[in-house]
Scaffold this active site. Sequence first.
Site, mmCIF file in Angstrom:
data_model
loop_
_atom_site.group_PDB
_atom_site.id
_atom_site.type_symbol
_atom_site.label_atom_id
_atom_site.label_comp_id
_atom_site.label_asym_id
_atom_site.label_seq_id
_atom_site.Cartn_x
_atom_site.Cartn_y
_atom_site.Cartn_z
ATOM 1 N N CYS A 26 0.801 -1.253 -0.136
ATOM 2 C CA CYS A 26 -0.059 -0.205 0.120
ATOM 3 C C CYS A 26 0.942 1.237 -0.035
ATOM 4 C CB CYS A 26 -0.710 0.129 1.278
ATOM 5 S SG CYS A 26 -2.011 -1.065 1.303
ATOM 6 N N ALA A 58 -2.548 -3.718 -2.481
ATOM 7 C CA ALA A 58 -4.009 -4.201 -2.237
ATOM 8 C C ALA A 58 -4.966 -2.970 -2.822
ATOM 9 C CB ALA A 58 -4.464 -3.991 -0.545
ATOM 10 N N TYR A 183 -7.870 -9.080 6.823
ATOM 11 C CA TYR A 183 -9.047 -8.580 5.912
ATOM 12 C C TYR A 183 -10.133 -9.208 5.803
ATOM 13 C CZ TYR A 183 -5.105 -4.969 5.866
ATOM 14 O OH TYR A 183 -4.322 -3.949 6.183
ATOM 15 N N ARG A 325 9.850 -4.867 1.960
ATOM 16 C CA ARG A 325 10.596 -3.697 2.442
ATOM 17 C C ARG A 325 12.096 -3.649 1.921
ATOM 18 N NH1 ARG A 325 9.380 -5.141 8.368
ATOM 19 N NH2 ARG A 325 9.284 -7.005 7.234
HETATM 20 C C1 FMN Z 1 4.650 -0.226 2.932
HETATM 21 C C2 FMN Z 1 3.873 -1.566 3.135
HETATM 22 C C3 FMN Z 1 2.646 -1.932 2.682
HETATM 23 C C4 FMN Z 1 2.068 -3.108 2.567
HETATM 24 N N1 FMN Z 1 0.886 -3.332 1.790
HETATM 25 C C5 FMN Z 1 0.478 -4.658 1.682
HETATM 26 C C6 FMN Z 1 -0.702 -4.835 0.790
HETATM 27 O O1 FMN Z 1 -1.166 -3.859 0.314
HETATM 28 N N2 FMN Z 1 -0.789 -6.087 0.660
HETATM 29 C C7 FMN Z 1 -0.399 -7.099 1.257
HETATM 30 O O2 FMN Z 1 -0.780 -8.158 0.908
HETATM 31 N N3 FMN Z 1 0.717 -6.824 2.137
HETATM 32 C C8 FMN Z 1 1.389 -5.706 2.252
HETATM 33 N N4 FMN Z 1 2.332 -5.499 2.836
HETATM 34 C C9 FMN Z 1 3.130 -6.502 3.522
HETATM 35 C C10 FMN Z 1 4.163 -7.037 2.344
HETATM 36 O O3 FMN Z 1 3.528 -7.403 1.078
HETATM 37 C C11 FMN Z 1 4.856 -8.216 2.978
HETATM 38 O O4 FMN Z 1 4.169 -9.215 3.119
HETATM 39 C C12 FMN Z 1 5.704 -7.759 4.304
HETATM 40 O O5 FMN Z 1 6.197 -6.572 4.279
HETATM 41 C C13 FMN Z 1 6.701 -8.878 4.973
HETATM 42 O O6 FMN Z 1 7.844 -8.877 3.675
HETATM 43 P P1 FMN Z 1 9.093 -7.946 4.053
HETATM 44 O O7 FMN Z 1 9.798 -8.575 5.077
HETATM 45 O O8 FMN Z 1 10.007 -8.229 2.539
HETATM 46 O O9 FMN Z 1 8.703 -6.633 4.038
HETATM 47 C C14 FMN Z 1 2.898 -4.260 2.911
HETATM 48 C C15 FMN Z 1 4.189 -4.077 3.712
HETATM 49 C C16 FMN Z 1 4.465 -2.921 3.699
HETATM 50 C C17 FMN Z 1 6.164 -2.616 4.234
#
Ligand code: FMN
Length: 359
Positions: A26, A58, A183, A325
């Site tokens: 997001c 999303a 959700y 991230r």
């Molecule tokens: C800024 C941000 C926005 C996110 N928005 C969503 C989203 O829209 N849909 C979703 O399924 N997960 C969302 N997540 C979760 C990530 O897709 C991911 O599953 C989670 O950050 C763990 O991965 P990472 O350790 O590589 O950050 C978001 C994470 C971050 C950091």
Amino acid sequence: MTSPLFSLLQIKSIILKNRIVISPMCQYSAEDGFANDWHLVHLGSRAVGGAGLIIQEATAVSPEGRISPEDLGIWNDEQIEKYKQITAFILSQNAFPGIQLAHAGRKASTSSPWQGNRKLTIDEGGWRTVAPSAERYHEDEAQPPLELDKAGINKVIADFKAAARRAHEAGYKVLEIHAAHGYLIHQFLSPLCNKRSDDYGGSFENRIRLLLEVIDAVKTEWPADLPLFVRISGTDWAEGGWNEDDSVELAKILKTKGIDVIDCSSGGAVSYQQIPVAPNYQVPIAERVKREAHICTGAVGLITEAKQAEDIVNEGKADLVFFAREALREPYIGLTFAHNLHDGHTIWPKQYERAKLED
Ligand SMILES: Cc1cc2nc3c(=O)[nH]c(=O)nc-3n(C[C@H](O)[C@H](O)[C@H](O)COP(=O)(O)O)c2cc1C
């Protein structure tokens, strides 16, 4: 030499150039659900950066399904135009554009992280949320969500269906249904949020019904030769909640429904969850679902390094590796990881060729 992380993967009619996926994130930067140049540049630069698949954040199937007022939306035809520009650019970079369709249920109507991440009242531009049961996520929320009746459930299904039609028209090649992170669809799956006594609550078969009906509806609009992913929370990390056994059983059923990939995240259903966050902490979920349900999986969560991601694919724990991230810190993650893993096949954009990192 080709690293396993850079091996091709065919899913239905598309061939991904590598296993690197930009996880949906997001951006809280839309107005009335409309995408703008921020989304184009954010997603576009990650396509330039060499990921094989870029999944858009999303994207709400209805206004009341948004997490925040600034979420992207795909509930009307006017919203399609900007998405066409985004998908065309991603495709021009030899990457595939994906979209995550979502409804936030009781977790809707909150402010963005930089505006405090708190529930918005109607006076503040928020709205009354809906859920399987009239139970709050946080005790301190002023109002419980409205329990969806059958007409409300039918509207949710119809909204996902219409969104799938628009997503195809907009040029997305992968559609991911968001059934994770507490959700709406996850709220139905989890016995901790779903206290219904009708056909949509109680037994496992009843709790998964909404997801299956959403999939059936989406499939009437989404071409049979394009991939369909479902993001699940593999476990609620809470006593009495949805667990890994449930996820395996669900994945077996989703496979028979023509779902191609289970994107294995976790958590989000209840505020008192206890998540053992550590590098690779969700990888065992992807591994188990893949092994026991015989379906492709995506691993996500604290995966930050090239070798770490390569090992996940090489050891058969997942077919795709999702980065969130780390891909914000390093938009050129595909190009950088190709260099780190001495992958000789990755093609840099011609405009950047002179900067290519040589082994
Ligand atoms: C800024 C941000 C926005 C996110 N928005 C969503 C989203 O829209 N849909 C979703 O399924 N997960 C969302 N997540 C979760 C990530 O897709 C991911 O599953 C989670 O950050 C763990 O991965 P990472 O350790 O590589 O950050 C978001 C994470 C971050 C950091």
